[in-house]
Design an enzyme around this catalytic site. Structure first.
Site, PDB file in Angstrom:
ATOM      1  N   GLU A  66     -13.704 -29.972 -19.004  1.00 56.67           N
ATOM      2  CA  GLU A  66     -12.554 -30.718 -18.314  1.00 56.67           C
ATOM      3  C   GLU A  66     -12.099 -30.172 -17.137  1.00 56.67           C
ATOM      4  OE1 GLU A  66      -9.180 -31.867 -21.114  1.00 56.67           O
ATOM      5  OE2 GLU A  66      -7.965 -30.861 -20.273  1.00 56.67           O
ATOM      6  N   ASP A  67     -12.350 -28.793 -16.907  1.00 54.58           N
ATOM      7  CA  ASP A  67     -11.675 -28.149 -15.892  1.00 54.58           C
ATOM      8  C   ASP A  67     -12.758 -27.507 -14.645  1.00 54.58           C
ATOM      9  OD1 ASP A  67      -9.312 -28.668 -16.597  1.00 54.58           O
ATOM     10  OD2 ASP A  67      -8.843 -26.671 -17.500  1.00 54.58           O
TER      11      ASP A  67
END
Ligand code: NI
Length: 180
Positions: A66-67
């Site tokens: 996600e990051d």
């Protein structure tokens, strides 16, 4: 050995997260993932009814897709398909129209996998229900608390110790919100 798996995952996550600070987040990633891993360790110490080696790797790697620029293939190559699938389920599908559908979709994908994935989701939200940042408006805090309640209800039965702990955190979080 779990210690080696922990160190390998931590090294990977450390490099990935530290080389890609998210401009909109002031979070200390290593602090966050070590807290999530700690919750998983304590839950396993309480009741050894899940695969700690799997859960700890998921805990440490849960935000990499996600990051950071980490790919699914990279996770599979380094940690195996099970870990890659678990992290993917813990990752929002940004193509969905809004936050609420992203959460429902992720929870459905978490439900379809082993309980270790759900355990990491519970540990993640427990960790995140600390005092919210100063700039969060009340509406955002209420929504965050409501979302935590949805996580708790959806993942009911996956780990009783973490469920009770999350319920306490949700109750405590009330003191940061004004009920409308
Ligand atoms: Ni997280």
């Amino acid at each position: 050995m779990i210690q080696e798996k922990y160190q390998k995952a931590m090294k990977f996550a450390g490099v990935k997260h530290c080389s890609q600070p998210m401009p909109d987040k002031d979070a200390n990633y290593l602090l966050h993932i070590s807290n999530v891993a700690m919750e998983v360790l304590v839950a396993h110490h309480e009741l050894e009814d899940f695969d700690l080696e799997y859960a700890i790797q998921l805990a440490i790697l849960h935000d990499t897709l996600e990051d950071t620029n980490t790919t699914f293939e990279e996770l599979e190559e380094n940690f195996g398909i099970e870990v890659a699938e678990g992290v993917k389920a813990l990752t929002k599908d940004e193509s969905l129209p809004d936050k609420s559908s992203m959460m429902l979709d992720s929870l459905a994908r978490i439900q379809a996998l082993d309980k270790e994935v759900a355990i990491v989701k519970l540990a993640d939200r427990i960790t995140n229900l600390q005092e919210p940042p100063m700039h969060w408006v009340n509406e955002k805090k209420l929504a965050y608390r409501k979302e935590a309640q949805l996580i708790l209800e959806t993942l009911n039965g996956k780990n009783d110790y973490l469920s009770i702990r999350l319920q306490h955190k949700i109750d405590e979080y009330r003191s940061y919100c004004f009920e409308q």
